[in-house]
Design a protein around this motif. Sequence first.
Motif, short mmCIF file in Angstrom:
data_model
loop_
_atom_site.label_atom_id
_atom_site.label_comp_id
_atom_site.label_asym_id
_atom_site.label_seq_id
_atom_site.Cartn_x
_atom_site.Cartn_y
_atom_site.Cartn_z
N LEU A 19 50.85 45.51 38.89
CA LEU A 19 51.09 46.53 39.82
C LEU A 19 49.80 46.06 40.54
N VAL A 20 48.98 45.61 40.75
CA VAL A 20 47.61 45.12 41.54
C VAL A 20 48.76 44.19 42.26
N ALA A 21 48.78 43.09 41.91
CA ALA A 21 49.14 41.92 42.81
C ALA A 21 50.66 42.45 43.53
N PRO A 55 46.68 40.11 46.74
CA PRO A 55 45.52 39.41 46.66
C PRO A 55 44.17 39.58 46.90
N GLY A 56 43.33 39.66 46.24
CA GLY A 56 42.22 39.93 46.66
C GLY A 56 41.57 39.88 45.81
N PRO A 57 39.89 41.38 45.73
CA PRO A 57 38.79 40.93 44.78
C PRO A 57 39.90 41.46 43.45
N GLY A 58 39.69 42.89 43.66
CA GLY A 58 41.10 43.87 42.72
C GLY A 58 41.86 42.67 41.60
N LEU A 59 42.14 42.30 42.64
CA LEU A 59 43.57 41.14 41.70
C LEU A 59 42.86 40.45 40.71
N VAL A 68 41.07 42.28 37.84
CA VAL A 68 41.74 42.37 36.56
C VAL A 68 42.33 41.43 36.18
N GLY A 69 42.49 40.36 36.62
CA GLY A 69 42.75 39.03 35.77
C GLY A 69 41.87 39.07 34.81
N LEU A 70 40.16 38.55 35.18
CA LEU A 70 39.37 38.89 34.24
C LEU A 70 39.60 39.46 33.67
#
Length: 161
Positions: free
Chosen positions: A123-125, A130-134, A137-139
């Motif tokens: 959803l974020v992607a 792309p960016g720090p939020g994505l 969430v991946g981390l």
Amino acid sequence: MPVTTDIAATYRRPRAVMRRLLAMPPHEGRALAIVMAGCVVVFIGQWPRLAREAHLSGQELNMLLGGALLAWVFMMPLVLYALAFFSHLVQRVFGGAGGGYSSRLALFWAFLASSPLILLHGLVAGFIGPGPGLQLVGLVWIAVFLWFWLSNLREAGWGTS
């Protein structure tokens, strides 16, 4: 227990859920169903990102979805089976007593239980890009997946409380 209840319980006490899964009679069909369900959830989680990519690049969405389907539903279960075999060998080197089935179940359950975060990542992607939020969430997904997997392996291989 229903799978959704077990997933929610895994976020509180992953080893207790794994202990309950291991207490059931070994059934390879169960392990296959868990890994396939996790792969289908990841495939569904890719839809928003793929829709964004198709819109921005002008590519055909159906082609992107077909590639993701092939990768996640048909190829990734084989990769996860190989990874589970490798983790079983590493576990045996370090003195683990669990069998191959318990190693597979540990990995597959960790993958399925962490799938709500994969949906969030998709959803974020798709909506933010792309960016720090994505990346955050991946981390978080990677950290939670590793926590579940290592907890499950500990329960499957050594069974200590």
